[in-house]
Design a protein around this motif. Structure first.
Motif, PDB file in Angstrom:
ATOM      1  N   ASN A  21       0.818  -1.212   0.000  1.00  0.00           N
ATOM      2  CA  ASN A  21       0.000   0.000   0.000  1.00  0.00           C
ATOM      3  C   ASN A  21       0.855   1.267   0.000  1.00  0.00           C
ATOM      4  O   ASN A  21       0.342   2.353   0.270  1.00  0.00           O
ATOM      5  CB  ASN A  21      -0.926   0.000   1.220  1.00  0.00           C
ATOM      6  CG  ASN A  21      -2.101   0.944   1.070  1.00  0.00           C
ATOM      7  OD1 ASN A  21      -2.824   0.899   0.082  1.00  0.00           O
ATOM      8  ND2 ASN A  21      -2.293   1.826   2.034  1.00  0.00           N
TER       9      ASN A  21
ATOM     10  N   LYS B 171      -2.458   0.266  -3.350  1.00  0.00           N
ATOM     11  CA  LYS B 171      -2.664   1.688  -3.092  1.00  0.00           C
ATOM     12  C   LYS B 171      -3.571   2.311  -4.142  1.00  0.00           C
ATOM     13  O   LYS B 171      -4.292   3.277  -3.862  1.00  0.00           O
ATOM     14  CB  LYS B 171      -1.310   2.417  -3.045  1.00  0.00           C
ATOM     15  CG  LYS B 171      -1.401   3.889  -2.631  1.00  0.00           C
ATOM     16  CD  LYS B 171      -2.028   4.071  -1.254  1.00  0.00           C
ATOM     17  CE  LYS B 171      -1.922   5.535  -0.789  1.00  0.00           C
ATOM     18  NZ  LYS B 171      -2.739   5.773   0.421  1.00  0.00           N
TER      19      LYS B 171
ATOM     20  N   GLY C 129      -6.133  -1.617  -1.403  1.00  0.00           N
ATOM     21  CA  GLY C 129      -5.427  -1.195  -0.194  1.00  0.00           C
ATOM     22  C   GLY C 129      -5.909   0.150   0.310  1.00  0.00           C
ATOM     23  O   GLY C 129      -6.152   0.329   1.509  1.00  0.00           O
TER      24      GLY C 129
ATOM     25  N   LEU D 233      -2.500  -3.595   6.552  1.00  0.00           N
ATOM     26  CA  LEU D 233      -1.891  -3.098   5.310  1.00  0.00           C
ATOM     27  C   LEU D 233      -0.374  -2.890   5.397  1.00  0.00           C
ATOM     28  O   LEU D 233       0.255  -2.713   4.362  1.00  0.00           O
ATOM     29  CB  LEU D 233      -2.528  -1.750   4.939  1.00  0.00           C
ATOM     30  CG  LEU D 233      -4.006  -1.748   4.580  1.00  0.00           C
ATOM     31  CD1 LEU D 233      -4.517  -0.308   4.470  1.00  0.00           C
ATOM     32  CD2 LEU D 233      -4.255  -2.490   3.281  1.00  0.00           C
TER      33      LEU D 233
END
Length: 352
Positions: free
Chosen positions: A297, A323, A327, A345
């Motif tokens: 992430n 990300k 995430g 995460l």
């Protein structure tokens, strides 16, 4: 504020896409969220392991058909990992409930209904839903996310581009009309549905620019840059498909309006993101690569002031499925519920 550590029941709508599968992987280690339903319009009744055998031993229940009333009764958090045009019709049905909705599609990212129609080619969500939805760029809108019930998760390219550009724009060091974004992404960003463009023999040993001047992430990037700058910004944004599975890198350029050095810009960025654990600023002379954030992430950012051309060069790397999608969605759920935003995460990226 400390969040409740009672377990929240989760549903994932759009259960067979890559975003959904990444949600399943990440939520497996989340202490405060438990998957209760995986919903698939096209494959309900099937085991998800029949689509993704790697989930064997982790999730054995069959995928289910969508039942809004049941979701409102049994579920606390809904992740909508659906194609564009689906969430805009579903989210309004949760408006009078206590269900938290996190939409991973682009349906709620643009404030104006006419902008969504222009860029996505579909009728937009009701204006009251667009007004209520909070843009879930976790590092920038944290306080708004904490109080939100509806989250519009950012797109993968906008996450990388905005995290890379916003500190410079906010501090007024760029000529905001000179910004150029060169984006490159792996094929998973196109989803699981096969197309000629993502066919192996078309993608392998090839780099292809696509959606020139009409990518749906253009208005999203411009909108949120403009909000911070208090002026209209129109970026030049070009995307490229490259032959790898995951990863996304934006290399960005902008003319400098102030005389600054590379160390000064790095200091500015380190200060800006000091309290944000998922943004890592590289040292001078070091730029990130997609392998360094693979499966994580993190957003890694490198910076260089080119004195010869008076330009700031920014490199911003993320994993488009983490990300850039699942995430960040979980990071937002953590913030909404008062949990540590790193929970579930904070993992070392996979390398090599």
């Amino acid at each position: 504020m400390k969040g409740s550590h009672s377990v929240k029941n989760v549903a994932i709508i759009g259960g067979t896409g890559y975003g959904a599968v990444e949600l399943i992987r990440l939520l497996q280690s989340h202490r405060y969220m438990k998957i209760k339903q995986i919903i698939s319009h096209s494959q309900y009744g099937d085991q998800i392991t029949s689509v993704y055998p790697h989930l064997t031993e982790f999730y054995d229940d069959p995928m289910e058909e969508l039942n809004i009333n049941r979701l409102k009764d049994e579920i606390d958090v809904v992740f909508l990992a659906t194609p564009a045009g689906v969430a805009k019709d579903l989210v309004p049905q949760f408006q009078e409930s206590n269900v938290q909705c996190i939409d991973l599609s682009g349906d709620l990212r643009l404030h104006a209904r006419e902008a969504y129609l222009t860029w996505y080619g579909k009728e937009a969500a009701p204006q009251e839903i667009l007004d209520e939805a909070v843009y879930g760029l976790s590092e920038i809108y944290k306080e708004e996310i904490i109080k939100a019930k509806i989250i519009s998760n950012p797109g993968c390219f906008p996450t990388s581009a905005l995290l890379g550009l916003l500190p410079a724009v906010e501090h007024g060091i760029l000529n905001n009309q000179s910004i150029v974004i060169d984006g490159k992404t792996g094929v998973s960003g196109a989803g699981r549905k096969q197309s000629q463009m993502t066919h192996y023999s078309e993608t392998n040993e090839n780099v292809t620019p696509y959606k020139i001047g009409k990518h749906q992430h253009i208005p999203e990037i411009d909108l949120y840059l403009s909000q911070v700058a208090n002026e209209d910004i129109a970026t030049t944004f070009t995307t490229h498909l490259i032959p790898m599975t995951r990863g996304l890198l934006c290399t960005m350029y902008g003319k400098l309006d102030k005389q600054v050095s590379t160390p000064e810009v790095i200091d500015l960025y380190q200060s800006y993101y000091e309290t944000h654990p998922f943004v890592r600023i590289r040292e001078e002379g070091v730029f990130p690569s997609t392998k360094e954030v693979y499966g994580s992430n993190f957003c890694d950012i490198g910076l260089h002031v080119d004195e010869r051309t008076n330009q700031l060069i920014i490199g911003s790397a993320i994993d488009n499925l983490v990300k850039g999608a699942a995430g960040q969605a979980i990071q937002n759920a953590n913030l909404m519920n008062g949990w540590d935003e790193k929970h579930g995460l904070y993992h070392i990226p996979i390398f090599p």
